[in-house]
Design a protein around this motif. Sequence first.
Motif, PDB file in Angstrom:
ATOM      1  N   SER A 109      53.956  34.649  36.496  1.00 50.50           N
ATOM      2  CA  SER A 109      52.507  34.722  36.684  1.00 50.50           C
ATOM      3  C   SER A 109      51.858  35.104  37.875  1.00 50.50           C
ATOM      4  CB  SER A 109      52.040  33.150  36.339  1.00 50.50           C
ATOM      5  OG  SER A 109      52.476  32.484  37.456  1.00 50.50           O
ATOM      6  N   GLN A 110      52.625  35.668  38.770  1.00 52.31           N
ATOM      7  CA  GLN A 110      52.338  36.085  40.208  1.00 52.31           C
ATOM      8  C   GLN A 110      52.130  37.579  40.123  1.00 52.31           C
ATOM      9  OE1 GLN A 110      51.761  33.690  42.500  1.00 52.31           O
ATOM     10  NE2 GLN A 110      52.216  32.208  40.981  1.00 52.31           N
ATOM     11  N   ARG A 117      46.843  34.117  35.874  1.00 50.32           N
ATOM     12  CA  ARG A 117      46.537  32.758  35.684  1.00 50.32           C
ATOM     13  C   ARG A 117      45.120  32.770  35.106  1.00 50.32           C
ATOM     14  NH1 ARG A 117      50.264  28.983  36.646  1.00 50.32           N
ATOM     15  NH2 ARG A 117      52.148  29.533  38.034  1.00 50.32           N
ATOM     16  N   GLU A 140      44.127  31.273  31.501  1.00 49.07           N
ATOM     17  CA  GLU A 140      43.305  30.044  31.288  1.00 49.07           C
ATOM     18  C   GLU A 140      42.228  30.555  30.143  1.00 49.07           C
ATOM     19  OE1 GLU A 140      39.952  27.289  33.646  1.00 49.07           O
ATOM     20  OE2 GLU A 140      41.264  28.861  34.828  1.00 49.07           O
TER      21      GLU A 140
END
Length: 431
Positions: free
Chosen positions: A314-315, A285, A289
Amino acid sequence: MLKIQTDLPCILLLMMLLAGLSFMDLNDRYIQPSHRRIIFIIAALDFSLIMQNLASYYLELEVSRPLLRTVVSIYGYTVRPLLLIMFFYLVNPKLKYRPAWCIFGVNTVINLTALFSHLCFWIDERNHFQRGPLGYTCHNVSVIFLVYFVYLTVKEYGRAQKWLVAIPIFNVLLIIGSIILDTKIVGHEYPVTYLTAAVICGSVFFYVWLHLLLVREHEEALMAQQRIQIMMTQIQPHFLFNTISTIKVLCLQQPEKAADITDKFGMYLRQNLDSLGQTGLIPFRKELEHTRLYSDIEMVRFDSIRVEYDIEDSQFSMPSLTLQPMVENAIRHGVRVCEEGIVRVVTRLKDGYHEIIIQDNGCGFDPEKINEDDGAHIGIRNVRERLQSMCGGSLTVDSVIGEGTTVTIRIPLESPEKRDGDKTVITITKL
């Protein structure tokens, strides 16, 4: 006693080797604590083996005490297989070696029968050593351990560096040769056997081998870290110059948007500088970003570009500056020249790995040129190398000239448990 006095220089030399081994082990900064303890145990067992040899020699030639000589012989036949098990732990300290310990226990029990039977060996009324039906149990166990020791060494180090197995195999040959000398040539003429001398020399040689191995691993880890730092410094100026150029264009053509993009550039720059200090993995993540900040700036600069994100997984973690350079390549070298350029970033959780796909409808290129040393595709090569070295990941490129490019990144799962994440579909349109 005269023979012991004659061989005193050899005995002192062996003891000096053990003292030097202990001193080097204590002051070697490359030796790990687990290895250090094992080496101290080996040195202590080697010293006790010298004492056992001297006591056995004295009890055989100088004084007749059958019971005491039996106990001393039991200790000698017990400690030799134990030394070989300690060598196992030097090769791979993570294994438990339960079968070896079971065999060692059986050997010990069989030798202990000498206290009350003739099953293994006994000392007769003339103080002569006599073997029973199981008198060669220690020898057979030692042969089994030596064979397994060679197998373990070749398995752990033979594939990567064949030269690493030379010293351990030499130690095995040294021990086998000493057994032949003890049994076939000199018999019991010397207070310290050739086997004891071979085990002590082998311990020293094995320490040198272990030291060289750990130094090599340390140097390789240091070189890998330096390569990563070099690659990071190669990437950073390119990012900075591109962002500054974008802001310059905005200041001249669209001043009202410059302030907004300057704020994003500040966040981008802060994250970019933070990435320089990241030698490990970062959450996906965070990398996402960082990528979005870059794509926001580029979409303001180029009206024809659109970047879309379809994030299902996304983990997980990945090396810093991995996704962003691939999106940058897709924009700079793929869709800038298109009337309507689209870059899509898709993540999926597959069976055994996390998959990231960066796809564009740009001009494409010949994937075979990636490996050419011309500097044109250094970003892809750097990202691929960092993925492989830092998390065992992979990067593949499928590109067709005139149709577009697809970059696929696969990162192995950190654990067998399947991580659940909320499906998020994000479409970024022009500001």
